[in-house]
Design a protein around this motif. Structure first.
Motif, PDB file in Angstrom:
ATOM      1  N   ALA A 165       0.805  -1.221   0.000  1.00 22.62           N
ATOM      2  CA  ALA A 165       0.000   0.000   0.000  1.00 22.62           C
ATOM      3  C   ALA A 165       0.839   1.273   0.000  1.00 22.62           C
ATOM      4  O   ALA A 165       0.279   2.375  -0.036  1.00 22.62           O
ATOM      5  N   LEU A 166       2.155   1.161   0.027  1.00 25.85           N
ATOM      6  CA  LEU A 166       3.004   2.346   0.013  1.00 25.85           C
ATOM      7  C   LEU A 166       2.709   3.201  -1.218  1.00 25.85           C
ATOM      8  O   LEU A 166       2.456   2.676  -2.305  1.00 25.85           O
ATOM      9  N   PRO A 167       2.759   4.516  -1.073  1.00 27.16           N
ATOM     10  CA  PRO A 167       2.554   5.376  -2.250  1.00 27.16           C
ATOM     11  C   PRO A 167       3.463   5.021  -3.425  1.00 27.16           C
ATOM     12  O   PRO A 167       3.038   5.082  -4.581  1.00 27.16           O
ATOM     13  N   LEU A 179       3.988   3.063  -8.925  1.00 29.49           N
ATOM     14  CA  LEU A 179       4.582   2.162  -9.915  1.00 29.49           C
ATOM     15  C   LEU A 179       3.523   1.280 -10.561  1.00 29.49           C
ATOM     16  O   LEU A 179       3.570   1.004 -11.761  1.00 29.49           O
ATOM     17  N   ALA A 180       2.566   0.831  -9.749  1.00 29.57           N
ATOM     18  CA  ALA A 180       1.501  -0.020 -10.287  1.00 29.57           C
ATOM     19  C   ALA A 180       0.698   0.719 -11.340  1.00 29.57           C
ATOM     20  O   ALA A 180       0.275   0.130 -12.347  1.00 29.57           O
ATOM     21  N   ALA A 181       0.485   2.018 -11.145  1.00 24.85           N
ATOM     22  CA  ALA A 181      -0.322   2.826 -12.057  1.00 24.85           C
ATOM     23  C   ALA A 181       0.512   3.372 -13.200  1.00 24.85           C
ATOM     24  O   ALA A 181       0.262   4.479 -13.692  1.00 24.85           O
ATOM     25  N   SER A 182       1.503   2.628 -13.625  1.00 21.75           N
ATOM     26  CA  SER A 182       2.390   3.050 -14.706  1.00 21.75           C
ATOM     27  C   SER A 182       2.787   1.822 -15.517  1.00 21.75           C
ATOM     28  O   SER A 182       2.249   0.733 -15.324  1.00 21.75           O
ATOM     29  N   ASP A 194       8.371  -2.592 -11.855  1.00 25.35           N
ATOM     30  CA  ASP A 194       8.785  -2.739 -10.462  1.00 25.35           C
ATOM     31  C   ASP A 194       7.619  -3.054  -9.531  1.00 25.35           C
ATOM     32  O   ASP A 194       7.797  -3.728  -8.510  1.00 25.35           O
ATOM     33  N   ALA A 195       6.413  -2.557  -9.844  1.00 24.99           N
ATOM     34  CA  ALA A 195       5.270  -2.867  -8.982  1.00 24.99           C
ATOM     35  C   ALA A 195       4.966  -4.354  -9.008  1.00 24.99           C
ATOM     36  O   ALA A 195       4.675  -4.963  -7.970  1.00 24.99           O
ATOM     37  N   LEU A 196       5.042  -4.973 -10.181  1.00 23.11           N
ATOM     38  CA  LEU A 196       4.829  -6.418 -10.275  1.00 23.11           C
ATOM     39  C   LEU A 196       5.936  -7.182  -9.574  1.00 23.11           C
ATOM     40  O   LEU A 196       5.698  -8.240  -8.980  1.00 23.11           O
ATOM     41  N   ILE A 197       7.154  -6.653  -9.625  1.00 22.52           N
ATOM     42  CA  ILE A 197       8.268  -7.287  -8.910  1.00 22.52           C
ATOM     43  C   ILE A 197       8.007  -7.272  -7.409  1.00 22.52           C
ATOM     44  O   ILE A 197       8.193  -8.282  -6.714  1.00 22.52           O
TER      45      ILE A 197
END
Length: 477
Positions: A177-179, A184-187, A191-194
């Motif tokens: 849940a970190l900003p 990263l997820a919204a791009s 790295d968010a998937l990692i």
């Protein structure tokens, strides 16, 4: 101490209600290209949509008139226009000329390291782009579908981690849940998937009984998750240490057989990355061009020594000439208060090209949300001490590799410092610490204590604060 709901359903619903809307908002509000390295990752997704699974090398002419071999992809110029939110030389780097279109009108976009990454984690974003093209949407609109597809994949993996974990859910929720994770997820950044795959792998390994129900499926899933992470970023090979625990034996058979199976699992998770990295280094990877510069103070060769790019081979020789530098250079980096502060803020979240810090109160809230449970949730059965040594040591080893990789591939030759490490690079290592220290709580199933709710409260505040911060962003010309 009062107890609050804390079962898997609660954590999944909390993530879905508090974090998924933030991902959607950021995906739609933040201008394309205004997330860390998003332009390069968008190009990779666009190339994958066209059927190009990895980058390739081409000769590229640069602004100073020099020509270098660069790793990159050929894509429709429309994707390049959408991806580049700022001038090519915005950060003082050496900008590449546009070059000549090929027979299909596609231009070459240098990506360097990003061009060597495997395609697997770009699949969601590429499918989002492809869906937009099938619908006949303009590239400027397709970009948002690609972002939303990447966010959806991240949220699904995050919720799976929260559902499957048997301990440490509050810590995993905080990480996911970190900003920074949500940005990263919204791009298009992988790295968010990692981060989500690392969290899911740790969650699959949280049961203390290595022979319990579904143990083979859990271990197989963890091997796959870790393998995908290490394929994408080889310095995270230390994550494979999670496959070695639990170190105590609860299944039939000899201790040697148990240890042998776990070690084989760890090797299996790392081996694909070894093969891919060797092939990518031999056939795809290239140095990063720079304006001509004189080698730094650690260079021991003849002078003048002028370089026009990074040089991993020369950097490696500098490290080997005095092996103590393998320790002192990273040590100096982490021993600097300024670097530690930037890393901490970057781990929580910085928008834009790492030049759009969040409001100060957001960092304060997350400091409380992360540190509060750490000091207040002390009850329960802790993992055995060997695991509390092996996993942090493996995390430190991975962090050491991450920092040294930045010296080899990104820092100018001979420099007495390390350039490039960012706070988001720390996040995939956090699940190792969760696995090492998360306690088995006494009390009724599904009941938790109030300090575990601090990350939920922080996520609730971010539901409003992060979209407002995104709306306030302006793009420098």
């Amino acid at each position: 101490m009062p107890r609050v709901p804390s079962g898997p359903r609660f954590w999944c619903l909390a993530y879905l209600c508090l974090c998924a809307p933030v991902c959607i908002a950021l995906a739609l509000i933040v201008p394309p290209g205004e997330v860390a390295d998003e332009a390069a990752h968008l190009a990779r997704a666009a190339a994958l949509m066209q059927g190009d699974f990895v980058g390739h090398r081409e000769n590229v002419r640069y602004a100073d008139g020099s020509t270098h071999v660069a790793a990159g992809v050929r894509i429709d110029p429309a994707w390049i226009r959408v991806a580049l939110s700022r001038p090519k030389d915005f950060c003082g780097g050496l900008a590449a000329d546009d070059g000549t279109p090929d027979a299909r009108g596609r231009l070459f976009m240098p990506l360097y390291t990003v061009g060597t990454y495997p395609p697997f984690l770009y699949a969601p974003a590429a499918m989002g782009l492809a869906a937009g093209r099938i619908l006949g949407l303009a590239p400027e609109v397709c970009v948002y579908l690609g972002r939303l597809a990447n966010a959806t994949a991240t949220v699904v993996l995050a919720m799976a981690a929260l559902a499957l974990a048997t301990r440490g859910r509050a810590a995993l929720f905080a990480l996911l849940a970190l900003p920074m994770t949500l940005s990263l997820a919204a791009s298009f950044n992988q790295d968010a998937l990692i981060i989500a795959l690392s969290a899911l792998s740790a969650a699959l390994l949280t049961p203390r009984d290595p022979a319990g129900p579904g143990s083979r499926l859990r271990i197989s899933g963890a091997i796959l998750g870790i393998a995908l992470v290490v394929l994408a970023k080889p310095p995270y090979a230390g994550l494979a240490a999670m496959l070695l625990v639990p170190l105590n034996r609860a299944e039939t058979g000899s201790l040697a057989r148990h240890a042998g199976r776990r070690l084989a699992a760890a090797v299996l998770a790392v081996l694909p990355a070894v093969v891919w990295t060797a092939a990518a280094t031999a056939f795809v990877a290239t140095p990063v061009p720079r304006y001509a510069y004189e080698a730094g103070p650690l260079w021991s060769g003849p002078r003048p020594a002028t370089f026009t790019a990074t040089d991993p081979k020369a950097q490696g020789q500098i490290l080997l000439d005095k092996p103590a530098r393998l320790v002192t250079l990273p040590g100096h980096f982490f021993g600097t208060i300024k670097h530690l502060t930037v890393l901490a803020k970057g781990a929580v979240g910085i928008f834009g090209w790492l030049d759009r810090p969040l409001p100060g109160f957001v960092y304060g809230i997350w400091a409380l949300a992360l540190l509060g449970p750490l000091f207040l949730l002390r009850q329960g059965i802790a993992p055995p001490w060997p695991e509390r040594i092996v996993l942090p040591a493996a995390a430190l080893a991975s962090l050491w590799l991450v920092v040294l990789s930045q010296y080899l591939t990104w820092t100018s030759v001979g420099a007495d410092r390390i350039d490039g490490p960012q706070g988001r690079y720390l996040l995939p290592l956090v699940p190792m610490l969760v696995l090492a220290f998360a306690r088995i709580r006494p009390g009724p199933v599904g009941a938790g204590r109030w300090p575990a709710m601090l990350p939920v409260a922080a996520a609730g505040i971010d539901l409003v604060a992060l979209p407002l911060a995104a709306l306030s962003m302006t793009v420098s010309a």
